[in-house]
Design a protein around this motif. Sequence first.
Motif, mmCIF file in Angstrom:
data_model
loop_
_atom_site.group_PDB
_atom_site.id
_atom_site.type_symbol
_atom_site.label_atom_id
_atom_site.label_comp_id
_atom_site.label_asym_id
_atom_site.label_seq_id
_atom_site.Cartn_x
_atom_site.Cartn_y
_atom_site.Cartn_z
ATOM 1 N N THR A 1 0.916 -1.447 -0.014
ATOM 2 C CA THR A 1 0.005 0.037 -0.125
ATOM 3 C C THR A 1 0.555 0.609 0.187
ATOM 4 O O THR A 1 0.322 2.737 0.290
ATOM 5 C CB THR A 1 -1.090 0.369 1.278
ATOM 6 O OG1 THR A 1 -0.264 -0.084 2.066
ATOM 7 C CG2 THR A 1 -1.566 -1.305 1.219
ATOM 8 N N GLY A 2 2.360 1.586 0.046
ATOM 9 C CA GLY A 2 3.278 2.525 -0.285
ATOM 10 C C GLY A 2 3.320 3.166 1.001
ATOM 11 O O GLY A 2 3.281 2.148 1.938
ATOM 12 N N HIS A 3 2.127 4.577 0.508
ATOM 13 C CA HIS A 3 2.337 5.380 1.679
ATOM 14 C C HIS A 3 0.976 6.164 1.997
ATOM 15 O O HIS A 3 1.109 6.852 3.517
ATOM 16 C CB HIS A 3 3.118 6.234 1.838
ATOM 17 C CG HIS A 3 4.894 6.279 1.487
ATOM 18 N ND1 HIS A 3 5.825 6.101 3.178
ATOM 19 C CD2 HIS A 3 5.513 6.120 0.873
ATOM 20 C CE1 HIS A 3 6.754 6.049 2.846
ATOM 21 N NE2 HIS A 3 6.847 6.092 1.600
ATOM 22 N N THR A 4 0.162 4.913 1.194
ATOM 23 C CA THR A 4 -1.014 5.041 2.196
ATOM 24 C C THR A 4 -1.583 5.220 2.915
ATOM 25 O O THR A 4 -2.260 6.278 3.966
ATOM 26 C CB THR A 4 -2.447 4.410 1.210
ATOM 27 O OG1 THR A 4 -1.995 4.071 0.333
ATOM 28 C CG2 THR A 4 -3.700 4.960 1.402
ATOM 29 N N TYR A 5 -1.303 4.318 4.430
ATOM 30 C CA TYR A 5 -1.919 4.418 5.396
ATOM 31 C C TYR A 5 -0.615 4.377 6.644
ATOM 32 O O TYR A 5 0.903 4.592 6.598
ATOM 33 C CB TYR A 5 -1.905 2.852 5.404
ATOM 34 C CG TYR A 5 -3.829 2.895 4.956
ATOM 35 C CD1 TYR A 5 -4.941 2.982 5.129
ATOM 36 C CD2 TYR A 5 -3.218 1.502 3.980
ATOM 37 C CE1 TYR A 5 -5.616 3.506 4.500
ATOM 38 C CE2 TYR A 5 -4.514 1.799 3.510
ATOM 39 C CZ TYR A 5 -5.256 2.085 3.228
ATOM 40 O OH TYR A 5 -6.871 1.916 2.962
ATOM 41 N N ARG A 6 -0.073 5.422 7.442
ATOM 42 C CA ARG A 6 0.477 5.817 8.757
ATOM 43 C C ARG A 6 -0.295 4.969 10.163
ATOM 44 O O ARG A 6 0.540 5.178 10.945
ATOM 45 C CB ARG A 6 0.518 7.250 8.709
ATOM 46 C CG ARG A 6 -0.132 8.187 8.838
ATOM 47 C CD ARG A 6 0.320 9.696 8.801
ATOM 48 N NE ARG A 6 0.939 10.055 9.441
ATOM 49 C CZ ARG A 6 1.957 10.390 9.758
ATOM 50 N NH1 ARG A 6 2.844 10.651 8.225
ATOM 51 N NH2 ARG A 6 3.064 11.060 11.288
ATOM 52 N N VAL A 7 -1.454 4.478 10.229
ATOM 53 C CA VAL A 7 -2.254 4.188 11.490
ATOM 54 C C VAL A 7 -2.293 2.452 11.400
ATOM 55 O O VAL A 7 -2.951 2.415 10.899
ATOM 56 C CB VAL A 7 -2.970 4.840 11.773
ATOM 57 C CG1 VAL A 7 -3.572 4.744 12.289
ATOM 58 C CG2 VAL A 7 -2.704 6.708 12.216
ATOM 59 N N TRP A 8 -1.573 1.651 11.453
ATOM 60 C CA TRP A 8 -1.654 0.648 11.750
ATOM 61 C C TRP A 8 -2.457 -0.277 13.001
ATOM 62 O O TRP A 8 -2.273 0.358 14.166
ATOM 63 C CB TRP A 8 0.259 0.145 10.978
ATOM 64 C CG TRP A 8 -0.282 -0.096 9.376
ATOM 65 C CD1 TRP A 8 0.892 1.268 9.067
ATOM 66 C CD2 TRP A 8 -0.196 0.073 8.383
ATOM 67 N NE1 TRP A 8 0.323 1.329 7.964
ATOM 68 C CE2 TRP A 8 0.377 0.691 7.341
ATOM 69 C CE3 TRP A 8 -1.158 -1.470 8.466
ATOM 70 C CZ2 TRP A 8 0.364 0.080 5.838
ATOM 71 C CZ3 TRP A 8 -0.861 -1.805 7.065
ATOM 72 C CH2 TRP A 8 -0.308 -1.234 5.834
ATOM 73 N N PRO A 9 -3.164 -1.056 12.290
ATOM 74 C CA PRO A 9 -3.389 -1.619 13.651
ATOM 75 C C PRO A 9 -2.595 -2.923 14.212
ATOM 76 O O PRO A 9 -1.818 -3.701 13.599
ATOM 77 C CB PRO A 9 -4.944 -2.918 13.065
ATOM 78 C CG PRO A 9 -4.097 -2.477 11.345
ATOM 79 C CD PRO A 9 -3.739 -1.463 11.326
ATOM 80 N N MET A 10 -2.274 -3.028 15.322
ATOM 81 C CA MET A 10 -1.589 -4.055 16.065
ATOM 82 C C MET A 10 -2.148 -5.786 16.309
ATOM 83 O O MET A 10 -3.893 -5.644 15.295
ATOM 84 C CB MET A 10 -1.535 -3.634 17.601
ATOM 85 C CG MET A 10 -0.722 -3.103 18.069
ATOM 86 S SD MET A 10 0.920 -2.513 17.722
ATOM 87 C CE MET A 10 1.391 -3.348 18.387
ATOM 88 N N LEU A 11 -1.049 -6.733 15.859
ATOM 89 C CA LEU A 11 -1.715 -7.903 15.869
ATOM 90 C C LEU A 11 -3.323 -8.242 16.496
ATOM 91 O O LEU A 11 -4.378 -8.347 15.669
ATOM 92 C CB LEU A 11 -0.870 -8.581 16.328
ATOM 93 C CG LEU A 11 -1.803 -11.092 15.866
ATOM 94 C CD1 LEU A 11 -1.538 -10.850 14.644
ATOM 95 C CD2 LEU A 11 -0.995 -11.360 16.731
ATOM 96 N N ASP A 12 -3.064 -8.237 17.791
ATOM 97 C CA ASP A 12 -4.359 -8.890 18.798
ATOM 98 C C ASP A 12 -5.462 -7.554 18.161
ATOM 99 O O ASP A 12 -6.860 -7.943 17.697
ATOM 100 C CB ASP A 12 -4.078 -7.386 20.411
ATOM 101 C CG ASP A 12 -3.455 -8.500 20.262
ATOM 102 O OD1 ASP A 12 -3.045 -9.445 20.549
ATOM 103 O OD2 ASP A 12 -2.234 -7.518 21.044
ATOM 104 N N PHE A 13 -5.309 -6.296 17.329
ATOM 105 C CA PHE A 13 -6.782 -5.945 17.162
ATOM 106 C C PHE A 13 -6.958 -6.218 15.417
ATOM 107 O O PHE A 13 -8.407 -6.391 15.950
ATOM 108 C CB PHE A 13 -6.430 -3.942 16.885
ATOM 109 C CG PHE A 13 -7.723 -3.321 16.654
ATOM 110 C CD1 PHE A 13 -8.806 -3.051 17.861
ATOM 111 C CD2 PHE A 13 -8.362 -2.904 15.368
ATOM 112 C CE1 PHE A 13 -9.914 -2.283 17.397
ATOM 113 C CE2 PHE A 13 -9.859 -2.126 14.849
ATOM 114 C CZ PHE A 13 -9.808 -2.586 16.837
ATOM 115 N N GLU A 14 -6.203 -6.143 14.505
ATOM 116 C CA GLU A 14 -6.369 -6.196 13.287
ATOM 117 C C GLU A 14 -7.624 -7.958 13.490
ATOM 118 O O GLU A 14 -8.344 -8.394 12.441
ATOM 119 C CB GLU A 14 -5.301 -6.327 12.435
ATOM 120 C CG GLU A 14 -5.295 -6.914 11.078
ATOM 121 C CD GLU A 14 -4.886 -8.233 11.389
ATOM 122 O OE1 GLU A 14 -5.951 -8.918 9.821
ATOM 123 O OE2 GLU A 14 -4.185 -9.062 11.863
#
Length: 488
Positions: A194-207
């Motif tokens: 996704t390149g730089h589209t996202y800068r806020v990533w979920p942690m495994l626990d949430f995703e």
Amino acid sequence: MKREARKGLPPLDLSGLKPGQKVTLRIAPNPNGPPSLGNARGIIVNAEYARMYDGVFIMRFDDTDPAIKKPMLEAYQWYVEQAKWLGCPPDKVVIASDRLPLYYEYAEKLIELGKAYVCTCENETFHDLKEAGKPCPHRETEPAGNMGQWKKMLAGDFAGKEAVLRIKTDIRHRDPALRDWVAFRIVTEEHPRTGHTYRVWPMLDFESAMEDHFLGVTHIIRGKDLMKTADKQRYVYQYLGWEYPHVSHWGRVRLLGFGKFSTSVMKKGIQGGEFTGWDDPRLPTVAALKRRGFEPEAIRNVMINMGVTETDIEFSMDTLYAENRKIADPKANRYFFVADPVALRIDGAPGIVAKAPLHPQDPGRGYREIPVPADPGILVARSDLPVMQPGSIVRLKDLYNVKITCAEPLRGEYIGNDIAVLKQGAKIVHWAPADGVPVRVVGPEGEYHGIAEPGVKAELNNVVQFERFAFVRIDTIDGVVLAYYTHP
RNA sequence: GCUCCGGUAGUGUAGACCGGUCAAUCAUGACGGACUCUCACUCCGUCGACUGGGGUUCAAAUCCCCACCGGAGCACCA
């Protein structure tokens, strides 16, 4: 009490299933390298359960860390292909990095519910508070304030490490591991998909909590290391009014005979030239086992026999070898291969054509015919030298008998072709003709160089047995023959 | 330090939830033998385990407690 030994995997608890609901399982790998033997267990066990209950087997890539566990673009495909090879094709493939907006939507829902808050504490500050069971100042922020902060996170107003979104659990929970865990963090690193589209990533626990619900997963089977993940995720499920799937765990597996090979260690070794690639026979990857000629069914059998116990185990490759041998032995044609060859000069021998069966239990398969000239110089394995002292009689398998006359240089005389010498104590040795083909065998324990009979050239890609040596897979024929060592 | 999970032969596993029929299953391994023109295959035999200690009970591998051992979480990894 019933006494019957269990066959296959133990039954699943189907009590939570709603009418018409299909048993649904998933494997959730991080595609930061190809599947290892450990991943194969997950693939096989989950797929097998789906098969048992006519259910659904999903492969979901948890590729939500573009920095520390950066995904590899090729690995997504490797996983799917190798799962197919293992006989476990996924019914559905999902990629987490495709679905960030969905996770954001539920993050906002939780913020609105007052169950999630943006925390801008220093890492260490929060840690100390948490250990003490004390809330940080951000915990009491109103939903509106949190939403504002969250939008700022998304907008890029915070740099990495400056803000996280936490799930509110119980800051005084007796288990510190469960207190207000991080659901999202800022990662500015480029994601390969996704390149730089996202800068806020979920942690495994949430995703993983989100996906297991969205995908309708009914049973989660994963490693014991994620045991507490379930407890963390139950908070979210409760807030959202969802029902948590059945979970079971298997213990830690230590692979005997291999070193400690994490994906990152393997990657480093490959980049450093220590290994030839992900399918280097010294590595415990599915790719390596495939190249070594293992039968996918053998791998499946051992994984299914292991079951899903929470006990930590030490897995011996001997078990896999035995299982594979059952399948490979009846199939593999036999050939002679002489490792570390030593020339044996034979006096008085007639020129003949040796005839050896391709398979001892299946004469219908035909014979290898190996021409041997009169008074030949043939090759024997250095490891057989101890039984070839002057005066001793050896049977050259499927050729004739020789009495050793000299050890240095190795020399003998032809003494006929009567198999009865074996009854009189003559030892059997295998051999290769002087005009045999050079073979390099690479295996987990190292390399062997030697000469094989020319017939191996007809066995490209097949697993054959080099008699009195090992099973190998003929990998490449290009001047020298390259063979991959399967197992003894 | 806090928390959680587990401990059956060398290895893996059955039995444990619902104590007795468990002097404990199966596989692999090791050893010995038979067969075999392979150190493979096949067949036969042998070896080998309930971590320790208390408790409950007529009876404990199985239930309870403690100890010990192994593993994991307490990460802005998965």
